[in-house]
Design a protein around this motif. Sequence first.
Motif, PDB file in Angstrom:
ATOM      1  N   SER A 117       0.812  -1.153   0.136  1.00 58.13           N
ATOM      2  CA  SER A 117      -0.140   0.013   0.136  1.00 58.13           C
ATOM      3  C   SER A 117       0.133   1.576  -0.174  1.00 58.13           C
ATOM      4  CB  SER A 117      -0.817  -0.826   0.885  1.00 58.13           C
ATOM      5  OG  SER A 117      -2.141  -1.215   1.302  1.00 58.13           O
ATOM      6  N   ALA A 118       1.410   1.906   0.618  1.00 58.64           N
ATOM      7  CA  ALA A 118       2.815   2.688   1.253  1.00 58.64           C
ATOM      8  C   ALA A 118       3.566   2.613  -0.393  1.00 58.64           C
ATOM      9  CB  ALA A 118       3.931   2.126   1.953  1.00 58.64           C
ATOM     10  N   ALA A 119       3.828   1.613  -0.827  1.00 57.67           N
ATOM     11  CA  ALA A 119       4.833   1.814  -2.123  1.00 57.67           C
ATOM     12  C   ALA A 119       3.537   2.280  -3.418  1.00 57.67           C
ATOM     13  CB  ALA A 119       5.496   0.495  -2.786  1.00 57.67           C
ATOM     14  N   THR A 120       2.528   1.161  -3.321  1.00 54.18           N
ATOM     15  CA  THR A 120       1.266   2.214  -4.404  1.00 54.18           C
ATOM     16  C   THR A 120       1.263   3.637  -4.271  1.00 54.18           C
ATOM     17  OG1 THR A 120       0.992   0.265  -4.739  1.00 54.18           O
ATOM     18  CG2 THR A 120      -0.598   1.323  -5.334  1.00 54.18           C
ATOM     19  N   ILE A 121       0.897   4.162  -2.493  1.00 56.19           N
ATOM     20  CA  ILE A 121       0.403   5.052  -2.836  1.00 56.19           C
ATOM     21  C   ILE A 121       1.978   6.233  -3.114  1.00 56.19           C
ATOM     22  CG2 ILE A 121      -0.222   7.200  -1.097  1.00 56.19           C
ATOM     23  CD1 ILE A 121      -1.525   4.706   0.354  1.00 56.19           C
ATOM     24  N   ASP A 161       9.542   9.378  -7.666  1.00 54.75           N
ATOM     25  CA  ASP A 161      10.458   8.626  -8.264  1.00 54.75           C
ATOM     26  C   ASP A 161      10.773   7.850  -8.419  1.00 54.75           C
ATOM     27  OD1 ASP A 161      13.144   8.466  -9.610  1.00 54.75           O
ATOM     28  OD2 ASP A 161      12.414   9.328 -10.688  1.00 54.75           O
ATOM     29  N   ILE A 162      10.654   6.000  -9.003  1.00 49.89           N
ATOM     30  CA  ILE A 162      10.780   4.942  -8.469  1.00 49.89           C
ATOM     31  C   ILE A 162      11.719   4.909  -7.939  1.00 49.89           C
ATOM     32  CG2 ILE A 162      11.722   4.298 -10.964  1.00 49.89           C
ATOM     33  CD1 ILE A 162       9.425   2.092  -9.049  1.00 49.89           C
ATOM     34  N   LYS A 163      13.077   5.072  -8.661  1.00 51.29           N
ATOM     35  CA  LYS A 163      14.596   5.180  -7.412  1.00 51.29           C
ATOM     36  C   LYS A 163      14.546   5.574  -6.979  1.00 51.29           C
ATOM     37  CE  LYS A 163      19.029   3.636  -8.429  1.00 51.29           C
ATOM     38  NZ  LYS A 163      19.161   2.256  -7.855  1.00 51.29           N
ATOM     39  N   VAL A 164      14.273   6.113  -6.300  1.00 47.94           N
ATOM     40  CA  VAL A 164      13.965   7.127  -5.065  1.00 47.94           C
ATOM     41  C   VAL A 164      13.133   5.359  -3.978  1.00 47.94           C
ATOM     42  CG1 VAL A 164      13.431   8.340  -3.220  1.00 47.94           C
ATOM     43  CG2 VAL A 164      14.396   9.420  -5.340  1.00 47.94           C
ATOM     44  N   LEU A 165      12.288   5.499  -4.078  1.00 49.09           N
ATOM     45  CA  LEU A 165      11.272   4.206  -3.536  1.00 49.09           C
ATOM     46  C   LEU A 165      11.542   2.511  -3.812  1.00 49.09           C
ATOM     47  CD1 LEU A 165       8.380   3.751  -2.096  1.00 49.09           C
ATOM     48  CD2 LEU A 165       8.021   3.299  -4.630  1.00 49.09           C
ATOM     49  N   ALA A 166      12.550   2.723  -4.665  1.00 46.50           N
ATOM     50  CA  ALA A 166      13.331   1.254  -4.943  1.00 46.50           C
ATOM     51  C   ALA A 166      14.518   1.508  -3.822  1.00 46.50           C
ATOM     52  CB  ALA A 166      13.635   1.227  -6.122  1.00 46.50           C
ATOM     53  N   LEU A 176      12.750   1.241   0.063  1.00 40.02           N
ATOM     54  CA  LEU A 176      12.735  -0.204   0.356  1.00 40.02           C
ATOM     55  C   LEU A 176      14.034  -1.517  -0.274  1.00 40.02           C
ATOM     56  CD1 LEU A 176       9.194  -0.234  -2.370  1.00 40.02           C
ATOM     57  CD2 LEU A 176       9.138  -0.335   0.156  1.00 40.02           C
ATOM     58  N   GLY A 177      14.708  -0.725  -0.185  1.00 34.29           N
ATOM     59  CA  GLY A 177      15.828  -1.569  -0.368  1.00 34.29           C
ATOM     60  C   GLY A 177      16.042  -3.337  -1.804  1.00 34.29           C
ATOM     61  N   HIS A 178      15.068  -3.007  -2.312  1.00 39.38           N
ATOM     62  CA  HIS A 178      15.523  -3.639  -4.195  1.00 39.38           C
ATOM     63  C   HIS A 178      16.313  -2.624  -4.520  1.00 39.38           C
ATOM     64  CE1 HIS A 178      11.132  -3.765  -3.077  1.00 39.38           C
ATOM     65  NE2 HIS A 178      11.650  -4.111  -2.773  1.00 39.38           N
ATOM     66  N   THR A 235      16.881  -3.154  -7.660  1.00 39.18           N
ATOM     67  CA  THR A 235      16.624  -2.450  -9.417  1.00 39.18           C
ATOM     68  C   THR A 235      15.229  -2.115  -8.401  1.00 39.18           C
ATOM     69  OG1 THR A 235      15.408  -4.633  -9.811  1.00 39.18           O
ATOM     70  CG2 THR A 235      17.918  -4.820 -10.209  1.00 39.18           C
ATOM     71  N   THR A 236      14.893  -0.797 -10.125  1.00 36.07           N
ATOM     72  CA  THR A 236      13.439  -0.402 -10.178  1.00 36.07           C
ATOM     73  C   THR A 236      12.381  -1.471 -10.703  1.00 36.07           C
ATOM     74  OG1 THR A 236      14.221   0.538 -12.555  1.00 36.07           O
ATOM     75  CG2 THR A 236      14.608   1.922 -10.025  1.00 36.07           C
ATOM     76  N   THR A 237      12.802  -2.324 -11.540  1.00 37.11           N
ATOM     77  CA  THR A 237      11.824  -3.700 -11.843  1.00 37.11           C
ATOM     78  C   THR A 237      11.348  -4.266 -10.372  1.00 37.11           C
ATOM     79  OG1 THR A 237      13.302  -3.627 -13.939  1.00 37.11           O
ATOM     80  CG2 THR A 237      11.597  -5.401 -13.472  1.00 37.11           C
ATOM     81  N   LEU A 238      12.011  -4.454  -9.832  1.00 40.87           N
ATOM     82  CA  LEU A 238      11.708  -5.444  -8.861  1.00 40.87           C
ATOM     83  C   LEU A 238      10.604  -4.370  -8.165  1.00 40.87           C
ATOM     84  CD1 LEU A 238      11.274  -8.231  -6.659  1.00 40.87           C
ATOM     85  CD2 LEU A 238      13.129  -6.787  -5.612  1.00 40.87           C
ATOM     86  N   THR A 239      10.530  -3.671  -7.663  1.00 43.43           N
ATOM     87  CA  THR A 239      10.196  -2.584  -6.752  1.00 43.43           C
ATOM     88  C   THR A 239       8.635  -2.230  -7.792  1.00 43.43           C
ATOM     89  OG1 THR A 239      11.712  -1.288  -6.664  1.00 43.43           O
ATOM     90  CG2 THR A 239       9.826  -0.332  -6.016  1.00 43.43           C
TER      91      THR A 239
END
Length: 62
Positions: A4-8, A15-20, A23-25, A27-31
């Motif tokens: 939920s937090a990631a979706t929001i 930015d997907i890179k910041v979120l990844a 979250l400790g990922h 790659t951004t693809t995983l996120t």
Amino acid sequence: MRHSAATIALDAGVDIKVLADQLGHSTTTLTRDTYQSVTKQLHRDAADAVAKKINQRRRKAG
């Protein structure tokens, strides 16, 4: 909760890179593949964007 937090966050324009990174990922693809859900608002935004593009082309043609 992470989903939920990631979706929001993605829906809010984080930015997907910041979120990844948050979250400790590695790659951004995983996120994207794991956490991004397509919300009703994202569907509406996509439809609105297509309608806007169609209207722009109609104006140019007409």
